[in-house]
Design a protein around this motif. Structure first.
Motif, PDB file in Angstrom:
ATOM      1  N   VAL A   1       0.854  -1.180   0.000  1.00 15.09           N
ATOM      2  CA  VAL A   1       0.000   0.000   0.000  1.00 15.09           C
ATOM      3  C   VAL A   1       0.894   1.236   0.000  1.00 15.09           C
ATOM      4  CG1 VAL A   1      -1.900   1.226   1.103  1.00 15.09           C
ATOM      5  CG2 VAL A   1      -1.725  -1.271   1.325  1.00 15.09           C
ATOM      6  N   VAL A   2       0.727   2.069  -1.015  1.00 16.83           N
ATOM      7  CA  VAL A   2       1.553   3.265  -1.188  1.00 16.83           C
ATOM      8  C   VAL A   2       0.722   4.497  -0.841  1.00 16.83           C
ATOM      9  CG1 VAL A   2       2.783   4.689  -2.875  1.00 16.83           C
ATOM     10  CG2 VAL A   2       2.952   2.189  -2.982  1.00 16.83           C
TER      11      VAL A   2
ATOM     12  N   GLY B   1       2.557 -13.225   1.688  1.00 12.13           N
ATOM     13  CA  GLY B   1       1.730 -13.363   2.875  1.00 12.13           C
ATOM     14  C   GLY B   1       1.958 -12.278   3.911  1.00 12.13           C
ATOM     15  N   SER B   2       2.546 -11.157   3.507  1.00  9.06           N
ATOM     16  CA  SER B   2       2.733 -10.051   4.438  1.00  9.06           C
ATOM     17  C   SER B   2       2.453  -8.733   3.733  1.00  9.06           C
ATOM     18  CB  SER B   2       4.147 -10.067   5.037  1.00  9.06           C
ATOM     19  OG  SER B   2       5.120  -9.915   4.025  1.00  9.06           O
ATOM     20  N   VAL B   3       2.515  -7.646   4.506  1.00 11.85           N
ATOM     21  CA  VAL B   3       2.069  -6.332   4.033  1.00 11.85           C
ATOM     22  C   VAL B   3       3.180  -5.315   4.234  1.00 11.85           C
ATOM     23  CG1 VAL B   3       0.326  -4.522   4.272  1.00 11.85           C
ATOM     24  CG2 VAL B   3      -0.302  -6.917   4.715  1.00 11.85           C
ATOM     25  N   ALA B   4       3.397  -4.483   3.238  1.00 15.66           N
ATOM     26  CA  ALA B   4       4.291  -3.336   3.364  1.00 15.66           C
ATOM     27  C   ALA B   4       3.494  -2.073   3.085  1.00 15.66           C
ATOM     28  CB  ALA B   4       5.474  -3.445   2.406  1.00 15.66           C
ATOM     29  N   VAL B   5       3.541  -1.144   4.022  1.00 17.49           N
ATOM     30  CA  VAL B   5       2.861   0.148   3.867  1.00 17.49           C
ATOM     31  C   VAL B   5       3.935   1.213   3.726  1.00 17.49           C
ATOM     32  CG1 VAL B   5       1.295   1.819   4.927  1.00 17.49           C
ATOM     33  CG2 VAL B   5       0.917  -0.641   5.273  1.00 17.49           C
ATOM     34  N   PHE B   6       3.879   1.978   2.645  1.00 17.80           N
ATOM     35  CA  PHE B   6       4.879   3.006   2.368  1.00 17.80           C
ATOM     36  C   PHE B   6       4.283   4.395   2.616  1.00 17.80           C
ATOM     37  CE2 PHE B   6       6.609  -0.604   0.169  1.00 17.80           C
ATOM     38  CZ  PHE B   6       7.994  -0.449   0.293  1.00 17.80           C
ATOM     39  N   ASP B   7       4.807   5.069   3.632  1.00 21.96           N
ATOM     40  CA  ASP B   7       4.462   6.463   3.889  1.00 21.96           C
ATOM     41  C   ASP B   7       5.419   7.310   3.065  1.00 21.96           C
ATOM     42  OD1 ASP B   7       3.880   8.965   4.822  1.00 21.96           O
ATOM     43  OD2 ASP B   7       4.248   8.522   6.940  1.00 21.96           O
ATOM     44  N   ARG B   8       5.006   7.650   1.875  1.00 23.70           N
ATOM     45  CA  ARG B   8       5.810   8.151   0.761  1.00 23.70           C
ATOM     46  C   ARG B   8       6.628   6.990   0.207  1.00 23.70           C
ATOM     47  NH1 ARG B   8       4.530  13.262   0.143  1.00 23.70           N
ATOM     48  NH2 ARG B   8       4.260  14.653   1.924  1.00 23.70           N
TER      49      ARG B   8
ATOM     50  N   VAL C   1      -0.636  -7.526  -4.574  1.00 23.66           N
ATOM     51  CA  VAL C   1      -1.736  -6.576  -4.644  1.00 23.66           C
ATOM     52  C   VAL C   1      -1.136  -5.199  -4.346  1.00 23.66           C
ATOM     53  CG1 VAL C   1      -3.937  -5.835  -3.664  1.00 23.66           C
ATOM     54  CG2 VAL C   1      -3.455  -8.280  -3.957  1.00 23.66           C
ATOM     55  N   LEU C   2      -1.174  -4.316  -5.335  1.00 20.46           N
ATOM     56  CA  LEU C   2      -0.571  -2.993  -5.219  1.00 20.46           C
ATOM     57  C   LEU C   2      -1.675  -1.938  -5.177  1.00 20.46           C
ATOM     58  CD1 LEU C   2       1.885  -1.047  -5.328  1.00 20.46           C
ATOM     59  CD2 LEU C   2       1.785  -1.241  -7.826  1.00 20.46           C
ATOM     60  N   VAL C   3      -1.720  -1.188  -4.081  1.00 19.06           N
ATOM     61  CA  VAL C   3      -2.720  -0.138  -3.903  1.00 19.06           C
ATOM     62  C   VAL C   3      -1.992   1.197  -3.779  1.00 19.06           C
ATOM     63  CG1 VAL C   3      -4.688   0.665  -2.548  1.00 19.06           C
ATOM     64  CG2 VAL C   3      -4.172  -1.789  -2.664  1.00 19.06           C
TER      65      VAL C   3
ATOM     66  N   ARG D   1     -11.890  12.331   8.299  1.00 17.75           N
ATOM     67  CA  ARG D   1     -12.677  11.129   8.581  1.00 17.75           C
ATOM     68  C   ARG D   1     -13.101  10.436   7.280  1.00 17.75           C
ATOM     69  NH1 ARG D   1     -16.374  14.431  12.894  1.00 17.75           N
ATOM     70  NH2 ARG D   1     -14.810  14.588  14.568  1.00 17.75           N
ATOM     71  N   ARG D   2     -13.599  11.220   6.334  1.00 16.05           N
ATOM     72  CA  ARG D   2     -13.979  10.613   5.050  1.00 16.05           C
ATOM     73  C   ARG D   2     -12.758  10.005   4.352  1.00 16.05           C
ATOM     74  NH1 ARG D   2     -19.034  11.131   3.458  1.00 16.05           N
ATOM     75  NH2 ARG D   2     -20.345  12.854   4.216  1.00 16.05           N
ATOM     76  N   ALA D   3     -11.616  10.670   4.466  1.00 16.94           N
ATOM     77  CA  ALA D   3     -10.411  10.159   3.823  1.00 16.94           C
ATOM     78  C   ALA D   3     -10.003   8.812   4.410  1.00 16.94           C
ATOM     79  CB  ALA D   3      -9.279  11.164   3.976  1.00 16.94           C
ATOM     80  N   ARG D   4     -10.063   8.694   5.718  1.00 15.29           N
ATOM     81  CA  ARG D   4      -9.677   7.428   6.364  1.00 15.29           C
ATOM     82  C   ARG D   4     -10.603   6.299   5.940  1.00 15.29           C
ATOM     83  NH1 ARG D   4      -8.953  10.479  12.193  1.00 15.29           N
ATOM     84  NH2 ARG D   4      -6.931  11.477  11.713  1.00 15.29           N
ATOM     85  N   LEU D   5     -11.892   6.580   5.866  1.00 16.52           N
ATOM     86  CA  LEU D   5     -12.839   5.562   5.408  1.00 16.52           C
ATOM     87  C   LEU D   5     -12.593   5.196   3.950  1.00 16.52           C
ATOM     88  CD1 LEU D   5     -16.133   6.908   7.042  1.00 16.52           C
ATOM     89  CD2 LEU D   5     -14.784   4.928   7.773  1.00 16.52           C
ATOM     90  N   ALA D   6     -12.281   6.196   3.125  1.00 12.56           N
ATOM     91  CA  ALA D   6     -12.015   5.934   1.708  1.00 12.56           C
ATOM     92  C   ALA D   6     -10.796   5.040   1.538  1.00 12.56           C
ATOM     93  CB  ALA D   6     -11.813   7.253   0.962  1.00 12.56           C
ATOM     94  N   VAL D   7      -9.774   5.267   2.354  1.00 12.46           N
ATOM     95  CA  VAL D   7      -8.569   4.437   2.299  1.00 12.46           C
ATOM     96  C   VAL D   7      -8.908   2.990   2.647  1.00 12.46           C
ATOM     97  CG1 VAL D   7      -6.402   3.959   3.506  1.00 12.46           C
ATOM     98  CG2 VAL D   7      -6.908   6.281   2.698  1.00 12.46           C
TER      99      VAL D   7
END
Length: 479
Positions: free
Chosen positions: A284-285, A339-346, A386-388, A457-463
């Motif tokens: 997730v980028v 089977g794992s997740v990487a979240v990229f903050d930038r 899965v690339l988001v 709040r809407r942004a967090r739900l959209a994510v």
């Protein structure tokens, strides 16, 4: 006289290597490929003896379980030498393609695709300041068979002849034909193939060292001259642009938000567990304007995940160590295993955003970055990742409001830096760079989701909804 020539060659090679280490302006990769029974190991041992081996690494890769749980090119990107060092690869990516083709594990079409991947990979290495020295050791099939038989008959050398080498002997014709095709496809003016007759008794060290000296001494003058074609996108809906968010949706109430948040996190948690069980990697980028709420969205996202299965990577300016490698290197290092997740903050998109706007790199480099990013993401997708990709957008007035709030809130003051104000002063430049980035890298296989983040709040739900939808699509389940 022969000894004097060898002494002089050894001195020149060592001098070139020490200058490489001193300047740290580039790395050198030596690729040793060719037929079985050509003395690759003996050549590399002698070469390593002539070199300062504390500045040299030899990579003879047998794919590990860790390699298999990452995209194919991970095993090579993560083992590249830093600037100032020499890396020697035995067979490497060339051997993988040749032997899979000879054994028909890769069909004709898949092999052609792999050769194009090799062209792209080697082009990226050259663009990153890596000098490629490519050696092909040739041998006649009859001479090869006699040589292997002689080695096997001698008790002292019998260990060198494996069942795999006899298999390569039986595949000599196929490997020869495939090798010719590969060398023709991947040869360039900057990194040509040096083909040598490696029959028993041949002197391989002298021509190899001479070739390396020329390549290393001329390295500073070599540049990546190939211009890649304009990126051709698969058919997609309209490319998202920042102007799409001119009319922002209203705020959502706190009570309604809490109810929706709990539901969205529960849905995501269930699908994330299924993805882990099935060994599906998720990347997730997060990109977005400063103060757009990336951190808060990431916190709500990870709250739905098992902490044992994810890592959050906050990408800032590269460290001194990272600057010694190709710019993509630090992102390959951070990819998740299956089977794992990487979240990229930038993320890797800094190449075409901050590095572009702040003139940290020249225009040809950031324009090439679009192609390199698409190549990189293609590797993730072909592995089954899965690339988001999420871009959190706010308008200028909302950003200023949040900056001022951070400035007077003690527990948020650390989030506001001089760099944030500098970036704000170049708002229009960043807007242009963002829109061009979206246009160049939005594809049906790897689309951008533009998130209106004026209401957090809407942004967090959209994510949460977008990540959930993408996992549901991959797992083929109804939401």
């Amino acid at each position: 006289m022969a000894s004097d020539k060898q002494d002089e060659l050894r001195f020149q090679l060592l001098s070139a290597q020490l200058e490489l280490a001193r300047s740290e302006d580039r790395a050198v990769v030596v690729l040793v490929a060719g037929h079985a029974g050509t003395g690759k190991g003996h050549l590399i041992n002698r070469l390593n003896h002539w070199l300062e081996n504390r500045l040299t690494e030899v990579q003879a890769l047998v794919p590990s379980e860790d390699d298999r749980r990452h995209p194919y090119w991970w095993r090579y990107w993560t083992r590249l030498p830093p600037r100032g060092r020499i890396g020697i690869f035995v067979h490497g990516w060339v051997g993988d393609a040749l032997f899979a083709g000879a054994a028909r594990r890769l069909g004709e079409g898949a092999l052609a695709d792999r050769l194009q991947e090799i062209v792209t990979f080697e082009s990226d290495l050259r663009a990153a300041g890596i000098t490629l020295v490519k050696l092909w050791l040739d041998i006649d099939v009859e001479v090869q068979g006699q040589h292997l038989a002689a080695l096997e008959a001698d008790p002292e050398t019998r260990w060198q002849v494996t069942e795999e080498k006899w298999q390569r002997h039986s595949q000599h014709e196929a490997i020869q034909q495939l090798g010719q095709q590969l060398r023709k496809t991947t040869a360039t003016d900057e990194s040509p193939w040096l083909c040598l007759d490696a029959s028993p008794g041949s002197d391989l060290l002298t021509p190899v060292v001479e070739h390396m000296i020329v390549a290393m001494e001329g390295a500073g003058r070599l540049t990546e001259t190939a211009v890649r074609p304009v990126i051709e996108h698969s058919v997609v809906k309209a490319v998202p642009q920042l102007s799409d968010l001119a009319e922002h949706t209203g705020a959502i109430g706190k009570v309604e938000y809490r109810e929706q948040l709990a539901s969205a996190q529960a849905q995501l948690a269930e699908l994330a567990r299924r993805a882990v069980w099935r060994g599906i990697p998720l990347v997730v980028v997060f990109e977005g304007h400063d103060a757009a709420g990336k951190g808060g969205s990431i916190h709500r996202l990870t709250s739905a995940l098992d902490a044992r299965t994810y890592r959050v990577h906050s990408i800032a300016a590269p460290s001194e160590q990272e600057l010694r490698y190709a710019w993509q290197w630090r992102f390959w290092q951070r990819l998740p295993i299956d089977g794992s997740v990487a979240v990229f903050d930038r993320s890797w998109y800094g190449r075409v955003l901050v590095e572009r706007v702040e003139s940290l790199i020249d225009e040809p480099e950031w324009r090439l970055g679009y192609h390199q990013i698409v190549d990189f993401e293609n590797q993730l997708l072909s592995h089954g990742t899965v690339l988001v990709k999420l871009f959190l957008a706010i308008n200028s007035d909302e950003q200023l409001k949040r900056f001022k709030a951070r400035a007077v809130t003690p527990h948020k003051q650390h989030k506001l830096t001089d760099e944030d104000w500098r970036n704000r002063a170049r708002w229009d430049d960043y807007q242009q760079a963002i829109d061009e980035m979206l246009a160049a890298t939005h594809r049906s296989e790897a689309p951008w989701t533009l998130v209106d983040a004026n209401d957090k709040r809407r942004a967090r739900l959209a994510v949460l909804h977008e990540v959930t939808a993408r996992l549901a699509d991959r797992l083929q389940v109804d939401q």
